[in-house]
Design a protein around this motif. Structure first.
Motif, PDB file in Angstrom:
ATOM      1  N   ASP A 150       0.839  -1.197   0.000  1.00  0.00           N
ATOM      2  CA  ASP A 150       0.000   0.000   0.000  1.00  0.00           C
ATOM      3  C   ASP A 150       0.879   1.255   0.000  1.00  0.00           C
ATOM      4  O   ASP A 150       0.565   2.246  -0.660  1.00  0.00           O
ATOM      5  CB  ASP A 150      -0.916   0.008   1.223  1.00  0.00           C
ATOM      6  N   ALA A 151       1.988   1.186   0.743  1.00  0.00           N
ATOM      7  CA  ALA A 151       2.861   2.367   0.817  1.00  0.00           C
ATOM      8  C   ALA A 151       3.391   2.746  -0.565  1.00  0.00           C
ATOM      9  O   ALA A 151       3.652   3.919  -0.838  1.00  0.00           O
ATOM     10  CB  ALA A 151       4.027   2.102   1.774  1.00  0.00           C
ATOM     11  N   GLN A 152       3.520   1.764  -1.429  1.00  0.00           N
ATOM     12  CA  GLN A 152       4.020   2.056  -2.778  1.00  0.00           C
ATOM     13  C   GLN A 152       2.959   2.711  -3.660  1.00  0.00           C
ATOM     14  O   GLN A 152       3.240   3.072  -4.793  1.00  0.00           O
ATOM     15  CB  GLN A 152       4.557   0.780  -3.432  1.00  0.00           C
ATOM     16  N   LEU A 153       1.749   2.858  -3.137  1.00  0.00           N
ATOM     17  CA  LEU A 153       0.708   3.577  -3.872  1.00  0.00           C
ATOM     18  C   LEU A 153       0.689   5.061  -3.502  1.00  0.00           C
ATOM     19  O   LEU A 153      -0.101   5.832  -4.036  1.00  0.00           O
ATOM     20  CB  LEU A 153      -0.666   2.962  -3.600  1.00  0.00           C
ATOM     21  N   ALA A 154       1.536   5.449  -2.564  1.00  0.00           N
ATOM     22  CA  ALA A 154       1.667   6.873  -2.226  1.00  0.00           C
ATOM     23  C   ALA A 154       2.575   7.538  -3.264  1.00  0.00           C
ATOM     24  O   ALA A 154       2.983   6.910  -4.235  1.00  0.00           O
ATOM     25  CB  ALA A 154       2.231   7.013  -0.822  1.00  0.00           C
ATOM     26  N   LEU A 155       2.884   8.803  -3.042  1.00  0.00           N
ATOM     27  CA  LEU A 155       3.765   9.520  -3.973  1.00  0.00           C
ATOM     28  C   LEU A 155       5.050   8.713  -4.158  1.00  0.00           C
ATOM     29  O   LEU A 155       5.703   8.355  -3.185  1.00  0.00           O
ATOM     30  CB  LEU A 155       4.091  10.903  -3.414  1.00  0.00           C
ATOM     31  N   PRO A 156       5.411   8.401  -5.396  1.00  0.00           N
ATOM     32  CA  PRO A 156       6.619   7.603  -5.606  1.00  0.00           C
ATOM     33  C   PRO A 156       7.866   8.427  -5.311  1.00  0.00           C
ATOM     34  O   PRO A 156       7.816   9.648  -5.212  1.00  0.00           O
ATOM     35  CB  PRO A 156       6.550   7.256  -7.096  1.00  0.00           C
ATOM     36  N   HIS A 157       8.995   7.739  -5.171  1.00  0.00           N
ATOM     37  CA  HIS A 157      10.260   8.456  -5.094  1.00  0.00           C
ATOM     38  C   HIS A 157      10.448   9.185  -6.412  1.00  0.00           C
ATOM     39  O   HIS A 157      10.167   8.633  -7.469  1.00  0.00           O
ATOM     40  CB  HIS A 157      11.399   7.467  -4.850  1.00  0.00           C
TER      41      HIS A 157
END
Lengths: 494, 494
Positions: A150-157
């Motif tokens: 889920d965290a990878q669905l936030a703003l990407p690096h």
């Protein structure tokens, strides 16, 4: 419904079905739109449903017309449209059959805007769009999403997901000899964005010291990149290219911050930078503390001889390497990546952050999933084989239709570079190409741009024939059209 | 393997399985990593495999510890981690059960970097990432690809696919009252890019007439947009915002080319622009021939009262409307769109072309497929209901843990705006939040910024509590942590 409103190819009539003997069951209805369109759609449906399969011969136009009780023109028009779309192929010696990869074509139905779709798309840069691995991409999307937290669905690096960058670093190393670690990779929305970001870095660096930014570019070269850099505020300094690539000896002795170069396959002339020129280029960059931007736009496609490794491998601390999925998968993906020297990393990451917050995590994860599964390499390999064969066929055909043209450049990439007879006027090529509904590029190479000695002499009219998106079935027809175009563009026509 | 190396919850032992009675078959192995991690993974696997389903109660920590022959701390730690990830939920009155949407959570396994993942993610702007409709997105990807012609896999139109733009124009009209035709839409890679493109347009326009570009921005406002505009070379002029939104009466009398405003839900103070202020804003823009940039960053989420239509509907020839899928789906998509006045169209299309050649056709077609199928609207509606309930629960909990805080702003969006007691030091909030591993935003609103009369007075310490990505099960715990943070940040602690 009245009987005379329907025209059916009877199942028991041999002309109404392909040689394989299966029932085509084509029904045309008068008053329900143009009959040739109905026939097109019916044939597409038959292919989609598997009633017609790859390679199957179709009834002769005359026979099918009689069978359906329509004029022969209806059948000719329908076949022609489907041949243009590569759903059908013409058979050498006459006749028509179902194309090699009919399902993908038939799926696509009619192009959205037939008015702007050329009969032959011979632009350089365009890969075979019908070969885009749709199924594999959907599967990779599903795999990528399953693997994402889920965290990878936030703003990407801003420079991309670390795992994706590691995958792309390994791929560039394996495929092109690039020396890269995940931290060196910046995922971008394609080479147009990559160039823009590097241009912004060069502009800001120059502004910080009160200087005017300038960059050396190949002449002839890729016009969009030059325009993009100029739009960003850089002065573009032309450096001639010849059949051996960038004329490194002609680079300015100072006054530019960088050079944009296509070492593996100079665009558009097709040359490959020799070991001597590569060494001289790195030497020049070191002497002038300049950045080298290596646009490896079609490095995957090499058909003969050893594939030169990326220039980046010669000097990773000075070369920004640009890669793209536009030529290997599809331009529409808008996905590329850069391998950047450590000293430029943070500035480029910042530029990317402010440009768009980072590239879509889903798209980059999908590409990585495709690479990790091996499907990407397989697709590139198959494409390379297909392009190699097509290139050979096109050269054979052009030897007949354009006997006076001379092929130059490495056996690589998605386009042929043809030096035309001196009496061809490039402006008239454009006009004639428009008349034939052919999309292509033609340029006039100046004497100054190509003054690299006898071996490298190219000055004069040059035609670029992209074959990436040219269906195999249309190679001969396209070659014939090119022959007519060049003839029409000569001041002394045959 | 020696017997004492394995600890198994026997299938026939009631403590080793949930109340439902199904076999958990948890096996821990000493020497194979921390036992609590093993237990976490085993529970995740059980959920993934369907052996544990939503809502099922888990054994008490003491019971399961005895059963597995491990210390109770092992079980407590594993449960706590899974509760933090919303895989498990604590039951009011004690006990633990499987969460409401365990599969999505369990799938994600452990976050990639636990060190940088806060215990409570209370940043404004972040939607519920675990609710991202993964399945629907994959299906929409497949549908989009099936519907795309090969030609649509070439370089996309810089402003986006015409069909996609028509779909987004209709959506913005339906959902937000925006007056838009497909031609007015520019698909972008999110609002960060949208702002950047408009900033570039303003800079180039000013440069053409030899002027210095300037833009009015809300103070307080969204810091990233202001920084982006300044990075583009614009001077940002602060205009105070209060509990009623932008102080339109404080707009400068000339000297700026545009104003950036959040009319439906001022960021960060939460105010809604009144009809009077809206009319005055349009009047000001007309008088000064200025562009209004409407950042409708969370316009879909309104929990009480009538949702104000987009300001764009009041003056489509002067307002650039910014929409985003970051708050409705996921930030990682990097997808947004603008609705732009006809007079700005070609310049913005050009800016987008040179920025990246256009946004990924696949991603925009997938979003359009999601919208056309109705899945997008359904997802927004469900999310709105969930956020509304969560917001209510959070307010109830904060009434207990932070009795001195005052909620301000409209009942809308993904964050609460809390005016804290005067003796809270914002700097100490940041420190205390870091200690508690809570990601949040706190600001000091200056007296000048909030001098909108008694009703609108906000000057002082303000806490922003995002609840979009706060699992329901953690609402009470997060409220307690916030109470501790605010207490620690007071100069006169209780």
């Amino acid at each position: 419904m009245r009987k005379d409103q329907k025209r059916t190819a009877e199942p028991d009539h041999p002309a109404g079905r392909p040689a394989g003997g299966r029932d085509l069951a084509i029904t045309l209805t008068r008053g329900a739109g143009p009959l040739h369109r109905q026939l097109e759609d019916a044939l597409r449906a038959a292919i989609r449903d598997g009633r017609l399969t790859a390679g199957e011969p179709l009834p002769a136009t005359r026979t099918l017309a009689a069978d359906l009780d329509v004029s022969r023109g209806v059948v000719v028009e329908a076949y022609a449209q489907l041949v243009a779309e590569a759903v059908l192929q013409t058979v050498p010696g006459g006749g028509t059959r179902v194309g090699d990869r009919p399902a993908a074509h038939a799926r696509a139905a009619r192009p959205a805007d037939p008015l702007t779709t050329p009969r032959y798309d011979l632009r350089p840069f365009v890969p075979e769009l019908s070969a885009f691995p749709r199924r594999a991409w959907i599967d990779a999307t599903a795999r990528a999403l399953r693997g994402m937290t889920d965290a990878q669905l936030a703003l990407p690096h801003p420079t991309g997901d670390a795992g994706v960058r590691a995958t792309l670093a390994r791929y560039s190393g394996r495929a092109r000899g690039v020396r890269a670690h995940a931290d060196d990779v910046v995922v971008t929305s394609g080479s147009m964005q990559s160039i823009r970001l590097v241009g912004e870095l060069l502009r800001r660096r120059a502004e910080r010291v009160g200087a005017a930014p300038a960059i050396a570019v190949e002449a002839p070269g890729f016009p969009l990149h030059r325009l993009s850099l100029e739009r960003e505020g850089l002065r573009a300094v032309s450096v001639p290219a010849d059949a051996g690539g960038l004329r490194v000896d002609a680079l300015p002795d100072g006054g530019v911050d960088a050079v944009l170069v296509t070492p593996a396959h100079q665009f558009p002339l097709g040359g490959e930078l020799s070991a001597e020129r590569r060494a001289a280029l790195i030497g020049w960059a070191t002497t002038h503390d300049a950045i080298v931007i290596e646009d490896d736009y079609d490095g995957e496609y090499r058909y003969a001889g050893d594939t030169p490794t990326a220039l980046q491998a010669d000097e990773p601390d000075r070369v920004v390497y640009l890669a793209t999925a536009s030529k290997t998968l599809a331009t529409a993906l808008r996905l590329g990546w850069m391998v950047v020297p450590p000293a430029l990393r943070s500035e480029l990451a910042e530029a990317k952050l402010w440009a768009d917050g980072g590239s879509s995590a889903l798209v980059q994860q999908t590409l990585a999933a495709l690479v990790v599964s091996g499907a990407y390499d397989r697709h590139v390999r198959r494409s390379r084989d297909r392009y190699r064969r097509r290139r050979g066929r096109l050269l054979d055909a052009l030897a007949v239709t354009m006997p006076d043209a001379r092929t130059v450049g490495a056996e690589a990439g998605l386009h042929l570079t043809l030096r035309l007879p001196d009496d061809v006027a490039v402006a008239r090529i454009w006009t004639a190409a428009a008349d034939e509904s052919v999309a292509l590029m033609a340029i006039d190479v100046g004497a100054d741009e190509a003054s690299g000695g006898d071996d490298h002499q190219l000055a004069g009219p040059v035609l670029l024939v992209g074959f990436g998106n040219l269906p195999d079935a249309l190679v001969d027809d396209a070659a014939a059209a090119l022959g007519r175009i060049v003839t029409a563009a000569r001041s002394r026509p045959y």
